[in-house]
Design a protein around this motif. Sequence first.
Motif, PDB file in Angstrom:
ATOM      1  N   LEU A   1       0.163 -47.312  -1.171  1.00  0.00           N
ATOM      2  CA  LEU A   1       1.358 -47.843  -1.811  1.00  0.00           C
ATOM      3  C   LEU A   1       1.088 -49.186  -2.497  1.00  0.00           C
ATOM      4  CD1 LEU A   1       4.426 -47.244   0.546  1.00  0.00           C
ATOM      5  CD2 LEU A   1       4.279 -46.712  -1.876  1.00  0.00           C
ATOM      6  N   LYS A   2       0.383 -50.049  -1.800  1.00  0.00           N
ATOM      7  CA  LYS A   2       0.086 -51.372  -2.362  1.00  0.00           C
ATOM      8  C   LYS A   2      -0.856 -51.281  -3.556  1.00  0.00           C
ATOM      9  CE  LYS A   2       0.607 -53.687   2.124  1.00  0.00           C
ATOM     10  NZ  LYS A   2      -0.120 -54.329   3.254  1.00  0.00           N
ATOM     11  N   ALA A   3      -1.766 -50.303  -3.508  1.00  0.00           N
ATOM     12  CA  ALA A   3      -2.740 -50.147  -4.589  1.00  0.00           C
ATOM     13  C   ALA A   3      -2.098 -49.576  -5.854  1.00  0.00           C
ATOM     14  CB  ALA A   3      -3.890 -49.253  -4.137  1.00  0.00           C
ATOM     15  N   ARG A   4      -1.155 -48.620  -5.681  1.00  0.00           N
ATOM     16  CA  ARG A   4      -0.552 -47.962  -6.842  1.00  0.00           C
ATOM     17  C   ARG A   4       0.954 -47.791  -6.629  1.00  0.00           C
ATOM     18  NH1 ARG A   4      -3.105 -42.566  -8.650  1.00  0.00           N
ATOM     19  NH2 ARG A   4      -1.879 -43.092 -10.504  1.00  0.00           N
ATOM     20  N   PRO A   5       1.700 -48.874  -6.564  1.00  0.00           N
ATOM     21  CA  PRO A   5       3.135 -48.773  -6.263  1.00  0.00           C
ATOM     22  C   PRO A   5       3.913 -47.953  -7.296  1.00  0.00           C
ATOM     23  CG  PRO A   5       2.564 -50.988  -6.989  1.00  0.00           C
ATOM     24  CD  PRO A   5       1.285 -50.282  -6.738  1.00  0.00           C
ATOM     25  N   LYS A   6       3.500 -47.985  -8.574  1.00  0.00           N
ATOM     26  CA  LYS A   6       4.207 -47.246  -9.620  1.00  0.00           C
ATOM     27  C   LYS A   6       4.121 -45.738  -9.415  1.00  0.00           C
ATOM     28  CE  LYS A   6       3.734 -50.684 -13.290  1.00  0.00           C
ATOM     29  NZ  LYS A   6       3.205 -50.969 -14.657  1.00  0.00           N
ATOM     30  N   ASN A   7       3.193 -45.316  -8.567  1.00  0.00           N
ATOM     31  CA  ASN A   7       2.958 -43.893  -8.355  1.00  0.00           C
ATOM     32  C   ASN A   7       3.915 -43.283  -7.320  1.00  0.00           C
ATOM     33  OD1 ASN A   7       1.327 -41.628  -9.120  1.00  0.00           O
ATOM     34  ND2 ASN A   7       0.375 -41.691  -7.101  1.00  0.00           N
ATOM     35  N   TYR A   8       4.791 -44.119  -6.723  1.00  0.00           N
ATOM     36  CA  TYR A   8       5.595 -43.615  -5.608  1.00  0.00           C
ATOM     37  C   TYR A   8       7.059 -44.017  -5.698  1.00  0.00           C
ATOM     38  CZ  TYR A   8       1.037 -42.789  -3.479  1.00  0.00           C
ATOM     39  OH  TYR A   8      -0.249 -42.348  -3.235  1.00  0.00           O
ATOM     40  N   ILE A   9       7.894 -43.162  -5.096  1.00  0.00           N
ATOM     41  CA  ILE A   9       9.291 -43.499  -4.811  1.00  0.00           C
ATOM     42  C   ILE A   9       9.506 -43.203  -3.319  1.00  0.00           C
ATOM     43  CG2 ILE A   9      10.194 -43.123  -7.116  1.00  0.00           C
ATOM     44  CD1 ILE A   9      10.976 -40.524  -4.513  1.00  0.00           C
ATOM     45  N   ALA A  10      10.559 -43.749  -2.768  1.00  0.00           N
ATOM     46  CA  ALA A  10      10.861 -43.496  -1.353  1.00  0.00           C
ATOM     47  C   ALA A  10      12.328 -43.133  -1.205  1.00  0.00           C
ATOM     48  CB  ALA A  10      10.527 -44.721  -0.508  1.00  0.00           C
ATOM     49  N   GLN A  11      12.602 -42.305  -0.203  1.00  0.00           N
ATOM     50  CA  GLN A  11      13.960 -41.860   0.080  1.00  0.00           C
ATOM     51  C   GLN A  11      14.192 -41.858   1.583  1.00  0.00           C
ATOM     52  OE1 GLN A  11      13.686 -38.042  -1.894  1.00  0.00           O
ATOM     53  NE2 GLN A  11      14.614 -38.807  -3.776  1.00  0.00           N
ATOM     54  N   PRO A  12      15.432 -41.938   2.017  1.00  0.00           N
ATOM     55  CA  PRO A  12      15.697 -41.855   3.460  1.00  0.00           C
ATOM     56  C   PRO A  12      15.322 -40.478   3.986  1.00  0.00           C
ATOM     57  CG  PRO A  12      17.745 -41.766   2.222  1.00  0.00           C
ATOM     58  CD  PRO A  12      16.676 -42.102   1.232  1.00  0.00           C
ATOM     59  N   THR A  13      15.011 -40.404   5.262  1.00  0.00           N
ATOM     60  CA  THR A  13      14.758 -39.110   5.896  1.00  0.00           C
ATOM     61  C   THR A  13      16.100 -38.411   6.050  1.00  0.00           C
ATOM     62  OG1 THR A  13      12.910 -40.071   7.113  1.00  0.00           O
ATOM     63  CG2 THR A  13      13.733 -37.950   7.877  1.00  0.00           C
ATOM     64  N   LEU A  14      16.269 -37.348   5.267  1.00  0.00           N
ATOM     65  CA  LEU A  14      17.570 -36.687   5.213  1.00  0.00           C
ATOM     66  C   LEU A  14      17.787 -35.773   6.400  1.00  0.00           C
ATOM     67  CD1 LEU A  14      17.499 -35.697   1.439  1.00  0.00           C
ATOM     68  CD2 LEU A  14      18.691 -37.641   2.473  1.00  0.00           C
ATOM     69  N   SER A  15      19.026 -35.741   6.850  1.00  0.00           N
ATOM     70  CA  SER A  15      19.409 -34.778   7.876  1.00  0.00           C
ATOM     71  C   SER A  15      19.899 -33.530   7.146  1.00  0.00           C
ATOM     72  CB  SER A  15      20.506 -35.351   8.769  1.00  0.00           C
ATOM     73  OG  SER A  15      20.854 -34.440   9.774  1.00  0.00           O
TER      74      SER A  15
END
Length: 469
Positions: free
Chosen positions: A391-405
């Motif tokens: 994540l730190k190396a390539r932050p633009k490559n990722y998105i994050a979402q809550p763990t959905l129920s």
Amino acid sequence: MAFNEMLAGDGSIRPPYAQYADWFAAQDPKGLAAKTLEAERFFRRTGITFAVYGQDGSPERLIPFDIVPRIVSGAEWRRLEQGIEQRVIALNAFLEDVYNRQEIIRAGRVPKELIATNEAFLPQMIGFRPPGGVYTHIIGTDIVRTGEGQFHVLEDNARTPSGVSYMLENRETMMKMFPELFAMHRVRPVENYTTLLRRSLSALAPAACDGPPTVAVLTPGIYNSAYFEHSFLADQMGVELVEGSDLRVVDGRVAMRTTRGYKPIDVLYRRVDDDFLDPLTFRPDSALGIPGIMDVYRAGRITIANAPGTGIVDDKAIYSYMPDIIEFYTGRKAILENVPTWRCAEKDSLAYVLDHLSELVVKEVHGSGGYGMLVGPAASKKELAAFAKKLKARPKNYIAQPTLSLSTVPIFVKKGLAPRHVDLRPFALVSDKVKIIPGGLTRVALKEGSLVVNSSQGGGTKDTWVLED
């Protein structure tokens, strides 16, 4: 707590499942177990498999099928239908805009760099408008149900959405095995999908077409994970299934080889990625595409479905802007909400994601099929640390979402019915109008407690019923 689509909080049966529950209670469990084996034999005999790359042994797998249908009421479906149609209209408007006037960028609603530096953005499409102004002819919208039963869009699949053949085979299997259930329920049909698909594709034939359009399906070949679907759809539509080696440019038209020479094609439903479509325009080492097809396309002498360059709206960073995109082009708030999303390219969001990594699901912006992602609550400390470095190396490559129920629906197990988590991929066809197939592909996590529904990760499928009111 997950929303149970069959059972209310007090344990009573929700109305869409009422008749089914009565029927199930009267069945012999041994007979239902036999039906499960019968379905497996049918799928194996028909060849309903998918390929899993990078696996030891045979890469061909049978997709597990559950015999308990997922049942959606007419009222629930109407809201989904309205929301998906709104989204599909906005996606096409967005694609036309970013490849032409780029008004949404000038308005500051979407960052310019998100488009300009996106690997799925094709400069070759700038200034070009495909026949009918349609970029995404076939769209699969992944829907999840959370909380108190609210529907949310998890992601858009506008490049080469797959899974519709399993939706159709699931329905055929259920109708063969349980005809009495269809006599009891007024289930909206999905069997006419391929007729609607051919009609939709034909409606967008280029202006150069001077007769009934000739349609073909372009496949990468038998080793592709979705080859079964390619051949199935071609067969059901009554059109030719072709590979790049079967096609060439003849007299300014894309033509396919036949026993009587080369025959021009008007509409090509391609299941080959952009990079491999034309070795003269994209990857020169591609043996899957047709040299010169992009020149024919830009000259308005063939329709390619879906249009090259549509993959930019599959990007999960673009997805995070969909509420703004929908409002910008339709003038209305989104009917179906997005799942909350943190863009790791943004400093504050990255800091939050790193601090809460064990609670979140992190995905690659161009990822698919459940690969390249982290499910924080299921990850070890070592896995979390390793992913934090990425994540730190390539932050633009990722998105994050809550763990959905994710919501649950019943599956058949030895002890009867048991809840399992699901998602839903309805399919929309776009020509002069938007047609949404009533149902879609329900993917189910077969392991108790699992949230992973992808078939490549051990999930299965089930028939999806939309009831008439």
